[in-house]
Design a protein around this motif. Structure first.
Motif: not given
Length: 52
Positions: A18-37
Protein backbone atom coordinates in the motif's frame (compact mmCIF):
# COMPACT_ATOMS: atom_id res chain seq x y z
CA UNK A 1 -4.67 4.48 6.42
CA UNK A 2 -3.14 1.36 7.95
CA UNK A 3 -3.22 0.89 11.72
CA UNK A 4 -0.91 -1.24 13.79
CA UNK A 5 1.36 -1.34 16.79
CA UNK A 6 4.83 0.22 16.79
CA UNK A 7 6.64 -2.78 15.30
CA UNK A 8 9.08 -1.62 12.61
CA UNK A 9 8.65 -4.77 10.50
CA UNK A 10 5.22 -3.45 9.47
CA UNK A 11 6.67 -0.44 7.60
CA UNK A 12 8.18 -2.35 4.64
CA UNK A 13 5.07 -4.51 4.29
CA UNK A 14 2.80 -1.49 4.14
CA UNK A 15 5.14 0.33 1.75
CA UNK A 16 5.24 -2.67 -0.59
CA UNK A 17 1.52 -3.44 -0.65
CA UNK A 18 0.00 0.00 0.00
CA UNK A 19 2.56 2.60 -1.12
CA UNK A 20 0.14 5.52 -0.74
CA UNK A 21 -1.11 4.52 2.70
CA UNK A 22 -0.32 6.42 5.86
CA UNK A 23 0.51 4.27 8.86
CA UNK A 24 -0.88 5.25 12.24
CA UNK A 25 -0.66 3.64 15.67
CA UNK A 26 -3.80 2.00 16.96
CA UNK A 27 -5.54 3.33 20.04
CA UNK A 28 -5.30 0.07 21.97
CA UNK A 29 -1.49 0.06 21.95
CA UNK A 30 -1.23 3.78 22.69
CA UNK A 31 -3.43 3.41 25.78
CA UNK A 32 -1.57 0.26 26.82
CA UNK A 33 1.84 1.98 26.57
CA UNK A 34 0.58 5.04 28.45
CA UNK A 35 -0.91 2.88 31.22
CA UNK A 36 2.36 0.95 31.61
CA UNK A 37 4.35 4.21 31.81
CA UNK A 38 1.94 5.65 34.36
CA UNK A 39 2.19 2.49 36.48
CA UNK A 40 5.99 2.80 36.52
CA UNK A 41 5.77 6.43 37.66
CA UNK A 42 3.20 5.54 40.34
CA UNK A 43 5.36 2.73 41.71
CA UNK A 44 8.45 4.96 41.75
CA UNK A 45 6.59 7.69 43.65
CA UNK A 46 5.00 5.17 46.02
CA UNK A 47 8.36 3.55 46.82
CA UNK A 48 9.99 6.95 47.30
CA UNK A 49 7.25 8.06 49.72
CA UNK A 50 7.60 4.95 51.90
CA UNK A 51 11.40 4.83 51.77
CA UNK A 52 11.69 7.94 53.98
Amino acid sequence: VVTGDGARWIDPCVAERCPNAERVLDGFHIVSWMTDALDKVRMCLFNRKWAV
